[in-house]
Design a protein around this motif. Sequence first.
Motif, PDB file in Angstrom:
ATOM      1  N   VAL A  65       0.887  -1.167   0.000  1.00 50.60           N
ATOM      2  CA  VAL A  65       0.000   0.000   0.000  1.00 50.60           C
ATOM      3  C   VAL A  65       0.924   1.216   0.000  1.00 50.60           C
ATOM      4  N   PRO A  66       1.094   1.841  -1.162  1.00 55.97           N
ATOM      5  CA  PRO A  66       2.060   2.952  -1.227  1.00 55.97           C
ATOM      6  C   PRO A  66       1.601   4.101  -0.320  1.00 55.97           C
ATOM      7  N   ASP A  67       2.503   4.887   0.240  1.00 55.78           N
ATOM      8  CA  ASP A  67       3.907   4.880  -0.100  1.00 55.78           C
ATOM      9  C   ASP A  67       4.777   4.247   0.993  1.00 55.78           C
ATOM     10  N   ASP A  98       0.576  -2.988   4.629  1.00 60.64           N
ATOM     11  CA  ASP A  98       0.633  -1.554   4.970  1.00 60.64           C
ATOM     12  C   ASP A  98       1.481  -1.390   6.230  1.00 60.64           C
ATOM     13  N   ASP A  99       1.928  -0.157   6.472  1.00 64.37           N
ATOM     14  CA  ASP A  99       2.752   0.044   7.669  1.00 64.37           C
ATOM     15  C   ASP A  99       1.911   0.018   8.942  1.00 64.37           C
TER      16      ASP A  99
HETATM   17 MG   LIG Z   1       0.110   4.688   3.697  1.00 64.32          MG
END
Ligand SMILES: [Mg+2]
Length: 529
Positions: free
Chosen positions: A308-310, A373-374
């Motif tokens: 899931v960027p960035d 994702d983070d």
């Molecule tokens: Mg994000």
Amino acid sequence: MCGILGIVLSDQRKNVAPELLEGAMFLQHRGQDAAGIVTCGSRGRFYQCKGNGMARDVFTQTRMSSLMGNMGLTHLRYPTAGSSAGSEAQPFYVNSPYGITLSHNGNLVNSIELRRLLDEVVHRHINTDSDSELLINIFAAELDKFNKSRVNNHDVFAALTATMTTIRGAYACVAMLAGYGIIGFRDPNGIRPLLFGERVNKDGSKDYMLASESVVLKAHGFTTFRDVKPGEAVIIPKDCSGVHKPEFMQVVEPKIFAPDIFEYVYFARPDSVLDGVSVYRSRIEMGIKLANKISKIKDLDIDVVISVPDTARTSAFQTAVSLNIPYREGFVKNRYVGRTFIMPDQAERRSSVRRKLNAMESEFAGRNVLLVDDSIVRGTTSKEIVAMAREAGAKKVYFASCAPPIRFNHIYGIDLADTKALVGFQRDEDEIARVIGADKVIYQDLEDLIDCCKSDTLKEFEVGVFTGDYITGVEDNYLQELEKIRAQNQRLKDRRDRGFSIDTCIDASDMVDIKAEVDISIYNRGDYE
Ligand SMILES: [Mg+2]
Ligand SMILES: O=P(O)(O)OC[C@H]1O[C@H](OP(=O)(O)OP(=O)(O)O)[C@H](O)[C@@H]1O
Ligand SMILES: NC(=O)CC[C@H](N)C(=O)O
């Protein structure tokens, strides 16, 4: 999590404003709501340019050309305690004593007590809900106690000792005393980051910088740098070309060194090194640990890993490598949309996710995908992302987070609404998966996350957002007070959105505290354009 910056150039004939502007570009990811620069020119005069918006919008060429002087401060704001009103944009300014400006990253957690102290004992006027305005006034009051026409470094350090004994919470600050110099200081737990660096000019003289992230220092040639220590302060004199050098002082005893782990998870740029730990390397480690956990879960049939960027990119790629599963960039990011999480408004955040990311069917159709994702905070991004993956034809959608479930307020510099707005609030992982529409949610374990960010000298982190245990403690009623201010701001915003002008907003039954769009200062705001 704001971005702060301070620079002193040794050549007093030079203007520092262009470098402060360039530095702002390197810190934009830390705050998109407001931006400000204050410089100090001859005869100790301050020049200011600040307002709501991104750095490129606030710092127009015309405005920049009127910022004089060889030293100055920058601030990029992401609001925490107060509101996003223009009057809370930083650096803050007080004219007495001496003329002080200040940029603050962090959040104070004893603001009720500080407000009372300033009102009842110190008699200083506070005009906003910003905790940073409290901070600058406490510092000003401490300096004032010397009752001198000119202070010296000894006095400034002593005033900082008193200030830092009075305030509680997270703070990394750069302040400027008119005609005197720039001051940097960091809270005794070192929760928020601050670095100090020097650049040697051709003639051997040195320029100095204080900044939130190492990437700014490196990019500007301040190649010798170090982290300011917890509880430490530094004064860089305005004239640093000759015998006058920066002076460091441990102004308060350091407490448990516990930087905010969220810097490594999300806030900081990957190319920064904070407190000796590379953000990029820590994110690679997060990918390895996450893969390790995922590989032990039975019945997961993953065809492809998609980031899931960035921010999650670094970890997602490593997760795929460690799992030995193909990695694909299934979402293409629109480079003209900023960070969605730090947008002040929930409706804006939701629509921005779709404007920001676009799913490529070729990478999703007919596949079981693992999205990485983070972090999952409100779930705004994850819900939309999962829906987009399904619309693009994914069979199964698993969602992995490099951080553990966020179940508590982040009180040191992220506006996490109230706990009820967190998707992890009082929900277990299956319930969270249901809410965001995923087939399964996998979270990193806290011990693993800590391991990813540790070094020989850095063992502990502020992790209250996962545990509810905050390193500084919180004063009674603080969280309730915060929620009251937030609710108030929301009511005001709703009224504005419904088309009421400011003066029709107030009615007796539901008093709303109107926020000024421009700052109050002893100077009238001129026409900037
Ligand atoms: Mg994000
Ligand atoms: O659960 P949520 O409330 O949606 O918040 C979490 C998301 O927000 C952040 O992304 P953001 O778009 O802010 O920035 P990025 O481009 O740096 O990832 C973060 O990286 C997550 O993707
Ligand atoms: N995110 C931050 O560091 C914010 C600084 C300060 N508390 C403000 O609200 O302006």
